[in-house]
Structures are given as structure tokens and as C-alpha cells.
Design a protein around this motif. Sequence first.
Motif, PDB file in Angstrom:
ATOM      1  N   TRP A 184     -40.815  30.650  13.791  1.00 44.64           N
ATOM      2  CA  TRP A 184     -39.846  29.726  13.196  1.00 44.64           C
ATOM      3  C   TRP A 184     -39.526  28.552  14.134  1.00 44.64           C
ATOM      4  O   TRP A 184     -39.151  27.479  13.686  1.00 44.64           O
ATOM      5  CB  TRP A 184     -38.580  30.444  12.736  1.00 44.64           C
ATOM      6  CG  TRP A 184     -37.478  30.672  13.719  1.00 44.64           C
ATOM      7  CD1 TRP A 184     -36.852  29.757  14.499  1.00 44.64           C
ATOM      8  CD2 TRP A 184     -36.823  31.921  13.985  1.00 44.64           C
ATOM      9  NE1 TRP A 184     -35.858  30.348  15.237  1.00 44.64           N
ATOM     10  CE2 TRP A 184     -35.814  31.675  14.936  1.00 44.64           C
ATOM     11  CE3 TRP A 184     -36.966  33.217  13.501  1.00 44.64           C
ATOM     12  CZ2 TRP A 184     -34.984  32.674  15.437  1.00 44.64           C
ATOM     13  CZ3 TRP A 184     -36.134  34.215  13.990  1.00 44.64           C
ATOM     14  CH2 TRP A 184     -35.163  33.945  14.939  1.00 44.64           C
ATOM     15  N   SER A 228     -41.516  24.607   9.112  1.00 50.29           N
ATOM     16  CA  SER A 228     -41.734  24.427   7.682  1.00 50.29           C
ATOM     17  C   SER A 228     -42.619  25.540   7.115  1.00 50.29           C
ATOM     18  O   SER A 228     -42.371  26.041   6.008  1.00 50.29           O
ATOM     19  CB  SER A 228     -42.362  23.061   7.408  1.00 50.29           C
ATOM     20  OG  SER A 228     -43.634  22.946   8.031  1.00 50.29           O
ATOM     21  N   SER A 256     -40.503  28.685   6.846  1.00 50.99           N
ATOM     22  CA  SER A 256     -39.624  28.645   5.679  1.00 50.99           C
ATOM     23  C   SER A 256     -40.380  28.996   4.408  1.00 50.99           C
ATOM     24  O   SER A 256     -39.902  29.787   3.579  1.00 50.99           O
ATOM     25  CB  SER A 256     -39.002  27.252   5.553  1.00 50.99           C
ATOM     26  OG  SER A 256     -38.246  27.137   4.364  1.00 50.99           O
ATOM     27  N   ALA A 257     -41.585  28.427   4.249  1.00 55.49           N
ATOM     28  CA  ALA A 257     -42.367  28.701   3.043  1.00 55.49           C
ATOM     29  C   ALA A 257     -42.749  30.178   2.951  1.00 55.49           C
ATOM     30  O   ALA A 257     -42.670  30.790   1.875  1.00 55.49           O
ATOM     31  CB  ALA A 257     -43.624  27.830   3.035  1.00 55.49           C
ATOM     32  N   ALA A 315     -46.707  24.809   0.054  1.00 53.01           N
ATOM     33  CA  ALA A 315     -45.877  24.225   1.107  1.00 53.01           C
ATOM     34  C   ALA A 315     -44.393  24.331   0.780  1.00 53.01           C
ATOM     35  O   ALA A 315     -43.567  24.441   1.689  1.00 53.01           O
ATOM     36  CB  ALA A 315     -46.264  22.765   1.333  1.00 53.01           C
ATOM     37  N   ASP A 316     -44.048  24.312  -0.516  1.00 55.58           N
ATOM     38  CA  ASP A 316     -42.631  24.327  -0.904  1.00 55.58           C
ATOM     39  C   ASP A 316     -42.435  25.282  -2.072  1.00 55.58           C
ATOM     40  O   ASP A 316     -42.212  24.854  -3.211  1.00 55.58           O
ATOM     41  CB  ASP A 316     -42.182  22.914  -1.283  1.00 55.58           C
ATOM     42  CG  ASP A 316     -40.673  22.833  -1.506  1.00 55.58           C
ATOM     43  OD1 ASP A 316     -39.956  23.713  -0.996  1.00 55.58           O
ATOM     44  OD2 ASP A 316     -40.228  21.896  -2.194  1.00 55.58           O
ATOM     45  N   VAL A 340     -50.458  23.570   4.421  1.00 57.70           N
ATOM     46  CA  VAL A 340     -49.821  23.063   5.637  1.00 57.70           C
ATOM     47  C   VAL A 340     -50.733  23.330   6.831  1.00 57.70           C
ATOM     48  O   VAL A 340     -51.179  24.467   7.027  1.00 57.70           O
ATOM     49  CB  VAL A 340     -48.446  23.730   5.876  1.00 57.70           C
ATOM     50  CG1 VAL A 340     -47.805  23.180   7.146  1.00 57.70           C
ATOM     51  CG2 VAL A 340     -47.520  23.520   4.690  1.00 57.70           C
ATOM     52  N   SER A 368     -46.983  21.211  10.401  1.00 59.80           N
ATOM     53  CA  SER A 368     -45.850  22.134  10.487  1.00 59.80           C
ATOM     54  C   SER A 368     -45.249  22.218  11.874  1.00 59.80           C
ATOM     55  O   SER A 368     -44.200  22.834  12.054  1.00 59.80           O
ATOM     56  CB  SER A 368     -46.301  23.536  10.053  1.00 59.80           C
ATOM     57  OG  SER A 368     -45.243  24.451  10.110  1.00 59.80           O
TER      58      SER A 368
END
Length: 408
Positions: free
Chosen positions: A82, A87, A90-91, A158-159, A299, A304
Motif C-alpha cells: 500500500w 492505487s 486500493s483496486a 484499475a477502478d 495498471v 501505480s
Amino acid sequence: MIPAVNAVSGPSVATLAVAVVLLVTVAGYALFAGADLGGGTWDLLAGGDERGARPREEIDASVTPVWEGNHVWIIFGLVVFWTGFPSAFSAVMVALFVPLALSLLGIVLRGVGFAFRHEAQRPATTRLYGALFAASSLLTPFFLGTAVGAVATGAIPADPSGNLLGAWTSPTAIVTGLLFVATCAYVAGVYLVADCERRGHDDMARYFRLRSLAAGLVTGVLAAINLVLLARSAPYLWAGLTGPALPAVAASVLGGVAALALLPGRRPMLLRGATALAVVGVVAGWGVAQYPWVLPGAVTLAQSAAPEPAQLALFVALGLALLLVFPAFVWLYWLQQHGMLLESHPPPVPAGARAGEDLAERTEPAGTPPRYAADRHRGLEAVVLLVVAGGALRDAVRQLVSGWRRGR
């Protein structure tokens, strides 16, 4: 199809260093905590109270001194992930919340079962905690494996908007989970063979040698099936494994074959080394084959990577861990391997103290066996921990149902 990556946007040296540290941490967790988790598998398969007493004694003697320390690897890995690649972290945490939560639940319940079964005095309570320890030892590697399979197949965007049920329930992810369970059992069996030989328990060394051989063959079959599935579900990863990562894959295969050949002999250091090579080769091959992606197709490492000041701070923390924590781990494993962490027998109880205990026992409520009074407190502690774990499981189920409804 995975889109091409612009060579100009390649990762910096610092980013590559963080990625290497992350892979080393994954390999360390697989070797050390994997052996602990595999010990739970052999505990589950040991048989009833009488038949499984000797194998469980050997498992306890090997696992008890180090099992808590070994899970520091996963905490260390999460911090690196992390901090170094926020990023992507998080994904992964959003898309794979359910399998990761279930694996965490397994770690918690495994600790509850292992700790309390050594303190429980009723045979039924001991069996209950033992079953909890063994079953959770399967739960954790399986769901961690499904999460890795989901990442490796490029199923994590990615999201992501929530849990992706199809990402970690695909055939490749399921076989990867089974492969993790088999690998943990194999590594644990090899370590137990060496530990039993060191203790002079040749009969138990033969016992675990046969089971390690079976686990190694099952692991090899599952690895072959997984490669076939990867060729279809993740052709880019297959191309990497048969291309740039081929030396690491070859080293892993060589280590696995050498470990199987060394099992009948009495060379524990070579046996452990060959097994470690097989595991480290797989992790290294995965990292090389997936480069330069963190989340394949979504990513890259460069995209990232955390800002440079954060990476520098991470390296400072890594340096402190190397200076302070690593020597402690070396000392812990040295003591364990030299049999200096075994539980000692309690000193004799003075006569006066024994009389006091007898008086306390006579004050117990009628119908309650005094020698089992401690079980009440341990049972209450277990209930509290199970309630907390149940809350985590409830949240995981809610996320699973929510993801299933969105996918309809």
C-alpha cells in the motif's frame, strides 16, 4: 488482449526496488507461514485422538515457537504494497474484498484454535479447537491463492466499483487456490521430515516423508493444470513464463524434482534448500512474467508507484526493519532449530499450595468439575473472538451478495 506499454513510461530504479522487496516478502511468507499453514493440513489428516497424537506432537513442536512471528511477513508485505503502489493496492482490496477477508478470517480463527487447544482440558474442547485450527489452515491459503489467480489473469480493473465475484471464482483462480493449499502441505511436510530427523524420531520422519512425497506429486499435477489454464486465460502471462521468466520456472522445476529425489535420504539442509528453490522460483517467475504490470492490462508499476518522497520513507523503514527485525527472526529460527524453545515442565507444586488448591476446588459449585474451571474463561475468550470474526464474515457475505446482484 493486454495493451502494449510505452517503453518511455518504464518504472524508476526505486520503483523496481520496491517491487523486488514485495516479491521477496511474498516468497518469505510462502516459505515460513506456508509451512505453518501446511502443518494444519497434516493436523487435519492425522486421524483421531489416539492415532493422530504422535503426528500432532511433532507438528506442535515445530510450529509453536514460530507461528506468530511467521505472520509478520504478510503484515510487512501489505505495508510495502500500500505504500509503494497505493492505487493498485486500493483496486485489489476493493475487487477482492471477499477472498481477502475470508483469508484473514482463517488467520484469526487458526490462531484461536491453535492457542486454546493447548490450554483446554476437556477432550471435547481440545478436539473443537483442534478442528478449528486445522480447517482454518486450509481456508487461508486457498483464498489467498484465488486472489493471486485473479490478479495474475488480469481480472482486476484499475477502478473497480466493488467485489468482483467472477475474478476470483474463475477456473484459473480456483486451481491456484488449490495449488496454494497443496504447496503449503508439501513445504510443511518437508520441514517436518527434517525436524523429526533432528529430534531422532525416525518413525515420524518416515511418516511425514511418505506424505510429503504424495503432496509433492499433487502439487506438480496442480501446477501443470494451472499452466494449461494460464495459456488460455492469461496468454500474456504464459508468454512471459515461457520467455523472460523461463530460467526462474526451470529453477523451480529443478528444485521440486531435486526435493522429491532427496526425500528418501537424510540430508535435511539440501532437502529444505531444494524445496525453497522450488517456491522462490515460482514467485520470481510470476514477477518477471508479469512485468511491467502490477494489475495486468490495467495498471503498470510506473503508473501505480508512490511519489518519490514516499518511496524514500519506505526505504528508511525497510532499513530499520532489516536492522532491528531481521536479526530477531534469525535468532528465533536458530533457537527453534536447536530445540531451545520447547516448553519446559512446570516445577513441583509445594504441599501448601496444593492444599490451597484443594480448598479452592471444594468451593466450586456442585456438579462442576474443578479441574475444568479454567475452560469457562477460555471458552468466553473464544466466544468473544468468534463474535468479532463473525462480524468480518458477515461483511464479506454482504459484499459477495452485493457483487452478485450487480453482476446480474
